[in-house]
Structure formats: C-alpha cells, structure tokens
Design an enzyme around this catalytic site. Sequence first.
Site, PDB file in Angstrom:
ATOM      1  CE  LYS B 116      -3.575  -2.626   0.497  1.00 32.21           C
ATOM      2  NZ  LYS B 116      -3.897  -3.383  -0.608  1.00 32.21           N
ATOM      3  CD  GLU B 200      -5.124   5.773   3.442  1.00 30.38           C
ATOM      4  OE1 GLU B 200      -4.475   5.012   2.724  1.00 30.38           O
ATOM      5  OE2 GLU B 200      -6.351   5.646   3.648  1.00 30.38           O
ATOM      6  CG  HIS B 235     -13.823  -2.571   6.725  1.00 32.31           C
ATOM      7  ND1 HIS B 235     -13.822  -1.219   6.463  1.00 32.31           N
ATOM      8  CD2 HIS B 235     -13.619  -2.695   8.059  1.00 32.31           C
ATOM      9  CE1 HIS B 235     -13.596  -0.562   7.582  1.00 32.31           C
ATOM     10  NE2 HIS B 235     -13.486  -1.428   8.576  1.00 32.31           N
ATOM     11  NE  ARG B 292     -10.231  -9.076  -6.121  1.00 38.01           N
ATOM     12  CZ  ARG B 292      -9.989  -8.323  -5.056  1.00 38.01           C
ATOM     13  NH1 ARG B 292      -8.784  -8.279  -4.528  1.00 38.01           N
ATOM     14  NH2 ARG B 292     -10.950  -7.586  -4.526  1.00 38.01           N
TER      15      ARG B 292
END
Lengths: 168, 508
Positions: B116, B200, B235, B292
């Site tokens: 990430k 973040e 999530h 993907r």
Amino acid sequence: MKYVARIEDKNYQIDITEADGRLEVKLNGKPISVDFAQIKPPNFFSFLVDNISFDVEIIKNSESYWVNMNGRKYECFLEDEKISRLKDIAGFKKEILQEKELKTPMPGLVLAIEVKEGDLVKTGQGVAIIEAMKMENELKAKFDGKVKKVKVKPGQAVDKDEVLVVFE
Amino acid sequence: MFKKILIANRGEIAVRIIRACRELGIKAVAVYSEIDRKSLHVRMADEAYFIGPSPSTASYLNMEKLIEVAKKAGCEGIHPGYGFLAENSAFARKVEEQGLVFIGPPASAIELLGDKMAARKTMKKAGIEVVPGTEEPLETEEQGLKIARKIGFPILIKAAGGGGGKGMRVVREEKDLKEAMRACASEAKSAFADARIYIEKYLEKPRHVEIQILGDKFGKVIHLGERECSIQRRHQKVIEESPSPIVDEKMRKKMGETAVKAAKAAGYYNAGTMEFLVDSDKNFYFLEANTRLQVEHPVTEMVTGIDIAKEQIRIASGSPLSYKQEDVSWKGTAIECRIYAEDPENNFLPSTGMVSHYEEPAGPGIRVDAGLYEGCEIPIYYDPIIGKLITWGANRDEAIQRMKRALSEYHISGVATTIPFHIQVLDNEKFKRGELSTHFIQEEFSQGLKVTLEEDELKMVALFAALAEYQNKKRVQSAFGGKNSRVQEKENPWKMEGRRRGLRRFGM
C-alpha cells in the site's frame, strides 16, 4: 380438528373439518377458503387463501414448524386445542423455551472461550469465538446465567449444534 | 488463442470463468479439494484434477501442486479468479517461470500495488491525488503524533501489507494514538508478516467508487467506467452498482483518465480496478488497486456489454485489446447483490450445510452467477459468497425494482442467506434516493435485519402450519391403519381413486 398456533407471543385458533372430501377451515372463528397443493414433497406448498396466492416452505421440527414465506422465516408452535385448554385449567404456564446451553449454530473451530466455570454472564455478553468460513464469529449469551460447565477447549473442532457451555 | 487453461479457484467465480472458456472455444480444467468433488465447477469443467485436502492451505493455495496439474493437463495458462492466489506475486512469477501464462497482471505490478505504501508513492509521483497521509513507514510514536496533528484527526492507522478491511484502526483522539499504533503494528506483524504501518486521513462517510480498467501487453489501457461499492458490512462489499448515482459524464472521464494513468504508472496489463474514496464535495482520492478480476465485475459487463473475463483471457494470450476507449459506452444501470451463506437474523453467522431446495430467478434483465444446485453442499472451509444476483434496468429505479422482484423469486433452502437482508436494504428510502456511504449499513441497519411482524402475515403462517400439521396427522393415520389405510386401498381401488380425486381438490 382444532389447533392453537403460537408465533412469538400471539395466538391464533385454526379449526379444520373435513366434509365430503372438502376442507372447511376457520381462522379465529371466521370461515376462510383455502386450497393447497404440494409443489415439491415434502416441504413446498402453494396455498390459495381466498384466491390470494402464497408460495410457502414448511419444515417440521421436533417441537415447532418453520414457515418460510416472502423471504422471511417464522417459527410457529402448534397445540391441539384440547391439550391447550387442559394445560390452562391445570395451571400450566406457557412454556418459554429456556435454553440452558450455548450451542454452536455452525460447524467450525473453537478459537476462544471467553467465560470460565462459575462466571456470571449477562445477555449479549460474548461467550465463545468460533472460526468458520475464514471468519471469526462471536457467540453471545441469549440470557443471564451462571456458567456451570465449559465443554470445549480452544483449538477443538466442533460440529453444528454441539454444546459449548452449560449454564445453571 | 489458448486451447486449454486451468482455473485455480472454486465456487461461483470458477463457474464464471468456465463459461468464458466455453464461449471462446477453450478447454477448461478445474481443480478441486476433497470436499469439492461434487461442486458445480467440477461438474461443468472439461477436466478436473484433485489437488488435496479441504483446507485451502493444502489445496487451492498449494502453488506447486497447481502448476504441476496445469502442466500435466497440458494447459497453457492459469486463471486465478479472485481470492486465494489471485494477488500473490510469487505465484504469478512461478507460473511464468514454468513457461505458463498467468492470466492477470505482471508479477511486478501485483507486487508494487500490493504494497500500500509503495502504491501511494508511485501514484503521488504520477501526479495522482491520494488520501492525505504518509508514504514512509512510521518509525516512532512521536513521528506519528506529528503527522496526525498535521493532517488532523480522525486518522486511520493502516498496515502496509493489509487489505480486505484487515489491519486498520480509526483514531479519533490524540490520547488513543500510541495504543492504536502499537496494536496495529503487532496485528500487522502476525497477520501479514510485515509490521510496517502508515497514517491516512480518515474521511467521514466517504463513498467507495472504483474504476475498471483493461490493458493489453502492448501498453494500451482503457477504462470501463465506475462502480459504486459503498454498501459494505464490516468492510466487505454487499451491494454494488454501475454507474454510481453521483458520477456524471465529466467526473467519469476525469476518474477514468486518472485510473488509466495509475495503471500505466504501475506497468499494469490485463483487468484491474483502481479504488477511490469520494468525499462529500466529490473530490476523489486514490485508495488502492485490486490486481484481479473483481467479484463485482458483472455490473460493468451489464452496462458496457463487454465480457471482462473473456477479454482477460484474450489479453493474456497476447491479443491486443478488442476495444478502443471511444468504443466504450454505458447504457442503463446494473446492480449486484452478493448472496452470502450468512444468517441475517442471527448476527450474520455463517451458515453451512446442504442446499435442499434451489430455484433461480429468471425473466428480463436478470443474471445469476452462482456455484449452486439443489443438493449441493456449502462447506465451512471457504469464503461465504455463494452467488451473485445481478439485474439491469433502463435506469436505477428499474434496476432496483427488478432486483426486488428477482430476490423474491430466488429460493434457497437448507442454508440461511442474505437474501432477506438485501430486500430490506432495497426498500430503504436513503438507498432508493442514492444517498450512499460506506457507513450506510452501520447507520441504517445497526441491529441487522429489522424484524417487523405483520399481523396479516402471521395469521397466514399460523394457518399454513396448522394445515401442514393436519396433513401430517392424516398421513400417519393412513399409514398405521386408519380408515384410509393401504389395506382398504387394495380392496377397493376404485373407491380409493374416487377419494383421491376428492382430496386432490385441496391438493393432498
């Protein structure tokens, strides 16, 4: 035949009689026209109630019926009216299903038991964590009670409906 | 074009890829674990090979075994599906080293985008806006505090190697920061073997909008527009749609171009998804890339008419993209409801067992991608997604109405599913107005399924249960020599037939 049907805390009287090969049905004392056909044995039925169409799945359990209708499932307890009346006379209280055990609703792996013997648990408190389908699932107490016995250990594989914890 | 490929997956996505193979005239080779012998993907494939015990670590995640089977079966490529090894760069590399084609992006792009922090760095360098935060791993708690103060609380502590909602922590106040950093780092270390964490900015009630891209091995990349995936639980995406209710043509073009730029910056080819968070002022920030085929790819296929799975295989075989950007157009709205084997009336606990009754919806605008049939087993070992229901409508309202209709026609018995939950979400006024955010389910369905008992419905349930009981009693009576006993039936078949006819009028 007269039945008393109980769903949650509501009661309904259903009276079914057969005359000349036809069913006469009364719901809470009011006659109602019912036509039913078994679509796929043993559980699938099509009902026409006053010509309104219902597609229903009915599954018999040991003590109740599960009725699946319009994407919802309902549990219905049935009693013969005579027995129901006798119980009332004899002063029987309506038996509330009092679970004294915590069972796992699915097979899986015990990750943790969050209580120990002698603990007092409150409704909604986490009791055990079971891993199934790659996810951790916390099983919560459905009632207040005291832990009598813990029957499984972390790391143990359990089957559906296996008793994890017994309460007093 | 390939002649034969191996599908290193199971369930609905393996079935989806087999369908693509069939339409391309390619032989599809399935693999299966012990418990999956009777699974639909095995029945549908041209060939199927046993790869090991039921736990995925011993079967669907066994790289050597998969490659060995692919070679033995004479396959030219391996399609990983989603999940399992789909975003494993080591697997992609091994496959290619063995002279097979990995049907997906290059290993280098998986590696770069899977990290990430490296992904954020690359995107920032390419001039793409990322969610404000750090590009270097946090070293000390003081450093974390300094950065958190600069970008302002609430913030998110994330694991560099995390994903799928794991390894994240929201911090709303300064006093909780130290503990969150410590916990996140240790969690990240045990879950991803990588203790690196970063900060973040935490966006309040963002929308999750992602762009589907397709790129060939000649450096050409196009985008197929957006999907909105804001309806999530823990999530995990639950309902997706395309187009997003807030994205107009201008915004689509801007986001699409950004996604293409991102893909090019990462040296990407094949199908992929660039995820963005969109704030209330419609600013969008790069979040992460999914390297993907996505679970929700069918909504894009429905509105663009482009078969993404087939395009993946064509691209991998070395063909150039079949479409130019100006060929891509969007028509109507498509919605997808993920059908999970989870019980919405029981805290979404997984539900396993045999599917005792199975009926798929049909009619205009309906697509079912599922790995199910009557009598199949839902095992405990794998992901609980058992199918996807997708509807298309000329506009969003029609797609929603059609979805409600289709859900009411979708009958799955024996295991609990999220179908009743979907019906309630589709009836929600905010959902209908397109007012979505990633907090939607948390806010509108904090108690899970809303159980309202309608008096009229309960009456019918009582009636039906009583009739079932009545019929059961009669059957028992006749089996044990009541007046409808079989003995009598033998003695007087005509009378019995007459009685049957009488009974048939009410269906016994």
